[in-house]
Scaffold this active site. Structure first.
Site, PDB file in Angstrom:
ATOM      1  N   ARG A 171       0.831  -1.194   0.000  1.00 30.82           N
ATOM      2  CA  ARG A 171       0.000   0.000   0.000  1.00 30.82           C
ATOM      3  C   ARG A 171       0.871   1.252   0.000  1.00 30.82           C
ATOM      4  NH1 ARG A 171      -4.123  -2.135   4.754  1.00 30.82           N
ATOM      5  NH2 ARG A 171      -5.217  -3.696   3.471  1.00 30.82           N
ATOM      6  N   ARG A 209     -10.940   7.402  21.047  1.00 31.87           N
ATOM      7  CA  ARG A 209     -11.251   7.446  19.618  1.00 31.87           C
ATOM      8  C   ARG A 209     -10.558   6.300  18.861  1.00 31.87           C
ATOM      9  NH1 ARG A 209     -10.884  13.972  18.272  1.00 31.87           N
ATOM     10  NH2 ARG A 209     -12.492  14.610  19.793  1.00 31.87           N
ATOM     11  N   ARG A 220     -13.327   4.163  11.028  1.00 29.01           N
ATOM     12  CA  ARG A 220     -14.476   4.361  11.911  1.00 29.01           C
ATOM     13  C   ARG A 220     -14.209   3.721  13.268  1.00 29.01           C
ATOM     14  NH1 ARG A 220     -16.924  -0.470  12.503  1.00 29.01           N
ATOM     15  NH2 ARG A 220     -16.652  -2.066  10.868  1.00 29.01           N
TER      16      ARG A 220
END
Length: 590
Positions: A424, A518, A529
């Site tokens: 990636r 978070r 998410r």
């Protein structure tokens, strides 16, 4: 060498020289071969040197010119070792002393010192045998003080002297069936397994049952007098040196088949037990390693516990009565070591576990876990045990690994995993992953070159065994966070891993801490998410399954409800693995 030459040589003992002279004068009384053998033995330099050392040691001890300060220095050294094992990380001097006292030369020197201090060098002659009329039955009378220790009968128990009685099936006589290690009977050294009980406090027990004898003992106060006929077998019983780690919880109060609840020893999974007696096929005698001076208690033997597990799970499959299964277990003899259907902890896999096997995962079915023999594994300078973090997906074990390595990259290393997926943006080969073709990786997996491997969303991932060995051999601490099934490949005598289970907190705490920080969902490839409630529940469910299947293999558990706190706990665990002697499978130590 002649006797005169021996007498002139100061290195030869004068007493041995006189013996040689006496032998030559007595040649007519013995065979020539025997005289020649004795003469060569008495004239040998080795015998004379030993006699000289013995004479000098005896003279020093007799004159008290060099009185020892203590006669148990080896025990003091062992106590110091145990104390230093808790403090080796504080001072280099403590660490040096810790390794010095383990050296066999130092321990042999201390053992020799104790032997001399205890005057253990004097010869021990056997007792003169006493002639006994073969037709006369030997009887011994033993007195014990009644105490709060269990004596186990056929179907009842009373706290008395720490022994077991039963009726001999062939003769109908009352005999001693078991001696509880550490109990009053064992400490006396006078009552042995197989002894026949004739009288208790002057009451003849011929024709009586074990329960009748227990009634007599219950009504006795103070001293109890036994009249016994000694057994033909060996008198004493030795404690074994076997230690095991329990892989299940046990409470004798809830066991309807234990011979005596008061004599049972309860324990929880993970505790270390000293097995002191395995004479009974059903019930072993054991004490907890942390309670070395306590009386031993009864625990189910390995064979009995394995049969219980099999019967209980078989009954759960058929929705039958588990209790009737246990009755069948206790009424059936344990399997013979020579039997073709013998069950061991490495035996067949169970047919069913508490979780739904139709779920889309690759959990192994559990092997039968009862006891695992263990020994103390002492740390070695420059050789570190791999630290293996096991946990449910998303629990944070990879983040803990990353933070641990980041604290000291020169000490902690983590192998780079292999993958067949495409690289990636931002990734560098050899940093995040080693990128290989699918054909090559499949070939290496088939060749057994990976300690773990699996497929996720069409791509293969895995950790090569050589990568782990290279880090260990280079003197670094290898930190791993593999899939839970990698335990089977990692838990070997060659690697000796220290395995830590990173656990989830309860649902409310899990959700609150992840949302406060978070945290991004690991179930989402892009980590774009947060976690959903369904994913939190799946994480907890997976944590429980791992604990059920592999919990007995973990050395430590850390609940990750706060990353900073969990990291500090992890550092403490790593320090223990580096500096303290810890219990490990005996095969790792031998």
């Amino acid at each position: 060498m002649t006797a005169a030459a021996m007498a002139a040589d100061a290195s030869y003992d004068p007493v041995l020289s006189k013996l040689v002279t006496s032998l030559k004068e007595a040649e007519s009384l013995s065979s020539e071969q025997e005289l020649h053998f004795l003469q060569n033995l008495l004239e040998s330099k080795e015998i004379n040197a030993l006699v000289n050392v013995h004479s000098k040691v005896a003279k020093v001890c007799k004159d008290n010119k060099c009185a020892p300060l203590m006669s148990s220095s080896i025990q003091v050294a062992l106590d110091v070792l145990e104390h230093l094992s808790q403090r080796c990380h504080i001072s280099p001097i403590c660490k040096e002393m810790f390794y010095l006292l383990q050296r066999p030369h130092v321990q042999s020197l201390l053992a020799t010192h104790d032997a001399i201090a205890q005057k253990d060098f004097y010869p021990h002659l056997p007792d003169i045998p006493i002639e006994v009329d073969e037709d006369e039955e030997t009887v011994k009378i033993v007195q014990l003080v009644k105490s709060n220790e269990p004596l186990v009968g056929a179907q009842s128990a009373e706290p008395i002297v720490g022994a077991t009685i039963k009726t001999d099936e062939e003769t109908g006589k009352i005999i001693i069936a078991r001696i509880m290690h550490g109990g009053a009977a064992d400490r006396s050294g006078l009552i042995h397994v197989g002894d026949e009980v004739i009288e208790v406090n002057g009451i003849n027990v011929e024709g009586k049952t074990p329960n009748d004898v227990l009634t007599i003992l219950q009504n006795s106060e103070g001293t109890i007098t036994f009249k016994l006929v000694p057994s033909d077998g060996k008198g004493g019983q030795r404690e074994s040196k076997i230690r095991v780690r329990a892989h299940f919880d046990y409470n004798p109060e809830n066991d309807p088949y234990i011979p005596c609840k008061e004599a049972g020893l309860g324990f929880i999974r993970g505790e270390i037990l000293h097995i002191v007696g395995q004479d009974d096929g059903y019930w072993w005698q054991a004490r907890k390693e942390c309670e070395r001076t306590s009386r031993a208690g009864l625990i189910p033997s390995r064979a009995l516990q394995e049969r219980r597990i099999i019967y209980e799970r078989t009954q759960k499959e058929t929705n039958g009565d588990t209790k009737s299964s246990c009755a069948s277990i206790c009424s059936t003899p344990p399997p013979s070591p020579d039997s073709s259907n013998t069950i061991t902890c490495r035996g067949p896999k169970t047919k069913k576990i508490m979780y739904n096997l139709d779920e889309n995962d690759d959990f192994d079915r559990e092997l039968i876990a009862t006891y695992e023999e263990v020994s103390k594994l002492y740390p070695r300078p420059g050789v570190y045990r791999p630290i293996v973090l096991i946990g449910a997906p998303g629990v944070g074990r990879n983040e803990l690994k990353r933070r641990l390595v980041a604290r000291d990259p020169e000490k902690y290393r983590s192998p780079v995993p292999y993958t067949t997926r495409a690289m990636r943006p931002g990734e560098i080969p050899g940093r995040e992953y080693l990128f290989v073709t699918r054909d090559r990786m499949e070939t290496d997996v088939s060749a057994g070159k990976f300690i773990e491997s699996g497929e996720y969303k069409g791509h293969l991932y895995g950790t090569a065994a050589e990568s782990v060995k290279a880090i260990v051999n280079s003197g670094h601490v290898c930190v791993l966070s593999p899939h839970y099934q990698a335990i089977k490949s990692l838990r070997t005598p060659q690697l000796k891993p220290f395995i830590i289970h990173i656990r989830t907190p309860p649902f409310n705490r899990l959700k609150a801490t992840r949302e406060a920080n978070r945290a991004r969902s690991t179930f989402d490839d892009l980590n774009s998410r947060g976690f959903t409630d369904e994913e939190f529940n799946e994480m907890i469910h997976s944590d429980e399954r791992i604990n059920f299947l592999y919990g007995h293999f973990f050395d430590e558990e850390i609940v990750n409800d706060n990353l900073a706190t969990a990291l500090e706990q992890l550092l403490v665990c790593v320090e223990r693995a580096e500096s303290e002697p810890l219990w490990a499978p005996s095969s790792w130590v031998q």
